[in-house]
Design an enzyme around this catalytic site. Structure first.
Site, PDB file in Angstrom:
ATOM      1  N   ASP A 163      -0.240  -5.420   2.254  1.00  0.00           N
ATOM      2  CA  ASP A 163      -0.189  -6.582   1.765  1.00  0.00           C
ATOM      3  C   ASP A 163      -0.346  -6.555   0.251  1.00  0.00           C
ATOM      4  O   ASP A 163      -0.090  -5.094  -0.239  1.00  0.00           O
ATOM      5  CB  ASP A 163      -1.451  -7.270   2.134  1.00  0.00           C
ATOM      6  CG  ASP A 163      -2.662  -6.799   1.774  1.00  0.00           C
ATOM      7  OD1 ASP A 163      -2.630  -5.669   1.392  1.00  0.00           O
ATOM      8  OD2 ASP A 163      -3.751  -7.560   1.849  1.00  0.00           O
TER       9      ASP A 163
ATOM     10  N   GLU B 199      -9.224  -6.834 -15.123  1.00  0.00           N
ATOM     11  CA  GLU B 199      -8.815  -7.326 -13.784  1.00  0.00           C
ATOM     12  C   GLU B 199      -9.749  -8.100 -12.910  1.00  0.00           C
ATOM     13  O   GLU B 199      -9.449  -9.197 -12.487  1.00  0.00           O
ATOM     14  CB  GLU B 199      -8.727  -6.110 -12.801  1.00  0.00           C
ATOM     15  CG  GLU B 199      -8.222  -6.224 -11.319  1.00  0.00           C
ATOM     16  CD  GLU B 199      -8.238  -4.920 -10.714  1.00  0.00           C
ATOM     17  OE1 GLU B 199      -7.121  -4.656 -10.150  1.00  0.00           O
ATOM     18  OE2 GLU B 199      -9.238  -4.509 -10.325  1.00  0.00           O
TER      19      GLU B 199
ATOM     20  N   TRP C 252      -0.746   6.760  -0.629  1.00  0.00           N
ATOM     21  CA  TRP C 252      -0.778   5.338  -0.924  1.00  0.00           C
ATOM     22  C   TRP C 252      -0.611   4.275   0.265  1.00  0.00           C
ATOM     23  O   TRP C 252      -0.041   5.034   1.217  1.00  0.00           O
ATOM     24  CB  TRP C 252       0.174   5.041  -2.210  1.00  0.00           C
ATOM     25  CG  TRP C 252      -0.422   3.687  -3.062  1.00  0.00           C
ATOM     26  CD1 TRP C 252       0.130   2.797  -2.966  1.00  0.00           C
ATOM     27  CD2 TRP C 252      -1.406   3.860  -3.911  1.00  0.00           C
ATOM     28  NE1 TRP C 252      -0.623   1.816  -3.939  1.00  0.00           N
ATOM     29  CE2 TRP C 252      -1.575   2.683  -4.373  1.00  0.00           C
ATOM     30  CE3 TRP C 252      -2.299   4.918  -4.254  1.00  0.00           C
ATOM     31  CZ2 TRP C 252      -2.620   2.321  -5.431  1.00  0.00           C
ATOM     32  CZ3 TRP C 252      -3.423   4.758  -5.210  1.00  0.00           C
ATOM     33  CH2 TRP C 252      -3.551   3.418  -5.891  1.00  0.00           C
TER      34      TRP C 252
ATOM     35  N   GLU D  92      -2.595  -4.015  -1.071  1.00  0.00           N
ATOM     36  CA  GLU D  92      -2.314  -2.599  -0.550  1.00  0.00           C
ATOM     37  C   GLU D  92      -3.481  -2.063   0.231  1.00  0.00           C
ATOM     38  O   GLU D  92      -3.500  -0.888   0.346  1.00  0.00           O
ATOM     39  CB  GLU D  92      -2.449  -1.754  -2.004  1.00  0.00           C
ATOM     40  CG  GLU D  92      -1.475  -2.408  -2.984  1.00  0.00           C
ATOM     41  CD  GLU D  92      -1.321  -1.386  -4.193  1.00  0.00           C
ATOM     42  OE1 GLU D  92      -0.134  -0.914  -4.466  1.00  0.00           O
ATOM     43  OE2 GLU D  92      -2.346  -1.124  -4.756  1.00  0.00           O
ATOM     44  N   GLU D  93      -3.896  -3.090   1.007  1.00  0.00           N
ATOM     45  CA  GLU D  93      -5.019  -2.549   1.996  1.00  0.00           C
ATOM     46  C   GLU D  93      -4.595  -2.901   3.559  1.00  0.00           C
ATOM     47  O   GLU D  93      -5.123  -2.155   4.199  1.00  0.00           O
ATOM     48  CB  GLU D  93      -6.146  -3.388   1.746  1.00  0.00           C
ATOM     49  CG  GLU D  93      -6.858  -3.068   0.362  1.00  0.00           C
ATOM     50  CD  GLU D  93      -7.854  -3.959  -0.109  1.00  0.00           C
ATOM     51  OE1 GLU D  93      -8.706  -3.766  -1.151  1.00  0.00           O
ATOM     52  OE2 GLU D  93      -8.006  -5.160   0.396  1.00  0.00           O
TER      53      GLU D  93
END
Length: 574
Positions: free
Chosen positions: A198, A425, A142, A201-202
């Site tokens: 961030d 989402e 992750w 998550e990238e």
């Protein structure tokens, strides 16, 4: 605090079109808000109808278990959800939520202590972004660490603490809440100047959203510490809050928007910044630009730049006039699930505008600057700079225009909400159909906070009023340990050895900026580097020769830096 519904409207200035839109938004929110509230609670703990297997107080991101699998608890999402729940309870909107708050406190006390791939409680584990819903560590690959979670958790629990102090329950705050909050604040104090993934998550760099919520947490954390006489930490928290406020200003792009991340290679026009504004909203600060308040000229200029980034890229936005709301997503370059608008990002635009309206109405004036003029020109072409009082026709025109503009973003969400009211989402950029994870808890929370802001609900102040940006910015590396890297590596003439890794001191995996080792004791290559103390670190050695780069073979090397002092790593090239 609430603004009366009568004050929200200047009925004589409303056209029939505006009235019709407001009525449709009224109807949508009246129907959707109870659905969103039920959807949010259904995703919390063992009593939630869609969160089977979750421990008490644990928020699941979504019941979706495949394509994508969101059946985890993210510290960020959970804290934002409980910020909503805590606000609803403390503002008297729903006093039935106390048991959920108590469960959240207990769950976070446990989660903080769970050893995970980011480390232990003392070696960086607080930066772990997500956990299994049974409160065990998620050990898969992750984007780690993510440093917004501890700040958002602290912010929610500080709001709760301040409420309890007003209820004369200082003993619970001191004995139960403060130890949890202090762990998060100490982590922020020591690590805010280090790279972080961030909120999407990238991108691993520095992120405006993270910096903004960290600033808020240390600022109100210092105030809470004073209130409960934990004064030994106040000076350090205040010093780093000042540094964070100073650092926040560096994200500003003179083209007229806040750059979302210091890395990532994108334009920087990102919902990250709009979310930062609404989650650090403090009505007492007015339209302060330094803290990026929703009605500040910087936040309004940024909103225009962000929204316009999506006008021409989504089919469902085709033909929409410039003063009418559109579907917005994370950032224009997004490719996740095809790169679509998100419910929560579209609602965030509306919420920023509703927050701005609250302040303008409270202060009885609107100031138009050269920076914010393009925003206000959407509602009054040819408007001049200056301050317009509530007795002026220009003030009323702008208030009506902004209200209508905000409602038009809610109308976009309403148009693409399925008949049952469930909020996923994303929704398709082509036809508006829901996509990705269904029943996203954060989507429901966003609907509730946008509705609250529209109704004049004002969250508690966190101390943004009257702050001064320091003249000189200072970083904070936190405690460090002196680590010597030794590697046995034979080379040819002109070839050199470098090291890079997972922390800023090791150039964040950048081969271009990797740290050079010296060959004074060839074939042993060495370099001594100050590394963040008590931190799990991954690293590799690389060779550079004739412009080429050769990495060591997998897996990454790993070590935990000591709490203080020095250590030596003795490796052999592989």
């Amino acid at each position: 605090m609430r603004i009366s519904s009568a004050f929200l409207w200047t009925s004589l200035a409303l056209s029939w079109g505006t009235y019709a839109q407001s009525s449709s938004v009224d109807a949508y929110l009246a129907a959707e808000s109870p659905i969103a509230k039920a959807g949010l609670l259904a995703n919390i703990g063992p009593s939630g109808s869609k969160s089977a297997g979750a421990k008490a107080g644990i928020v699941i991101a979504s019941p979706s278990h495949s394509d994508p699998d969101y059946l985890f608890t993210w510290t960020r999402d959970a804290s934002l959800v409980f910020a909503v729940i805590i606000d609803q309870y403390t503002l008297g909107l729903d006093t039935s939520l106390r048991s959920h708050i108590d469960d959240f406190v207990s769950s976070q006390k446990i989660i903080q202590q769970v050893s995970n791939p980011s480390g232990t409680i003392s070696t960086g584990g607080l930066g772990e972004p997500k956990f299994n819903i049974d409160e065990t560590a998620f050990t898969g690959s992750w984007g780690r660490p993510q440093r917004d979670g501890p700040a958002l958790r602290a912010n929610a629990l500080i709001t709760w603490s301040n409420h309890l102090l007003k209820q004369n329950n200082a003993s619970y705050v001191t004995s139960t809440l403060w130890p949890i909050i202090k762990l998060d604040l100490d982590y922020i104090k020591n690590t805010w100047n280090q790279s972080s993934f961030d909120l999407w998550e990238e991108v691993s760099s520095s992120s405006f959203f993270t910096t903004a919520v960290q600033h808020r947490s240390l600022r109100q954390g210092a105030a809470l510490a004073n209130a409960i006489r934990e004064t030994s930490v106040v000076a350090d928290y205040t010093k780093q809050a000042d540094n964070l406020l100073c650092f926040m200003q560096s994200y500003w792009n003179t083209a007229g928007y806040m750059t979302a991340n210091t890395g990532g290679g994108r334009t920087g026009k990102d919902a990250n910044t709009v979310l930062a504004s609404i989650h650090t909203f403090d009505a007492a600060a007015g339209c302060d630009a330094a803290t990026f308040q929703p009605c500040s000229d910087r936040a309004l200029a940024n909103l225009v730049a962000y929204v316009n980034a999506f006008r021409s890229i989504y089919a469902i936005n085709s033909g929409v006039p410039s003063n009418v709301g559109i579907a917005t997503g994370r950032y224009a370059e997004d490719v996740y699930f095809g790169g679509n608008p998100w419910y929560l990002t579209t609602l965030a635009v509306a919420e920023q505008l509703y927050d701005a309206l609250i302040v303008w109405k409270n202060q009885g004036s609107i100031t138009v600057t050269n920076l914010s003029k393009p925003f206000f020109s959407l509602f009054s072409s040819g408007i001049s700079t200056g301050t317009f009082s509530s007795s002026s026709s220009t003030f009323n025109t702008l208030i009506t225009g902004v209200q209508n503009y905000a409602d038009s973003f809610v109308n976009v969400v309403a148009k693409h909400t399925p008949s049952g009211g469930g909020l996923a989402e994303q929704y398709s950029r082509n036809d508006g159909n829901p996509l990705s994870a269904f029943d996203l808890t954060w989507s429901y929370a966003s609907l509730l906070t946008a509705d609250g802001a529209r109704n004049g609900v004002v969250p508690a102040s966190w101390g943004a009023k009257g702050l001064t940006v320091p003249g000189t910015c200072s970083g904070n590396s936190g405690p460090t340990a002196h680590v010597t890297f030794n590697v046995n590596a034979e080379t040819v003439f002109g070839e050199n050895i470098f090291v890079t890794g997972s922390v800023g001191a090791l150039a964040n995996w950048s081969p271009d900026n990797a740290i050079a080792l010296n060959a004074d004791n060839y074939p042993i290559w060495s370099v001594a580097i100050d590394i963040p103390a008590s931190t799990n670190v991954e690293y590799k050695y690389i060779r550079k020769f004739n412009g080429g780069v050769t990495w060591e073979s997998d897996p990454n090397r790993r070590f935990t830096s000591p709490a203080s002092g020095s250590s030596t790593l003795n490796d052999v090239w592989r």
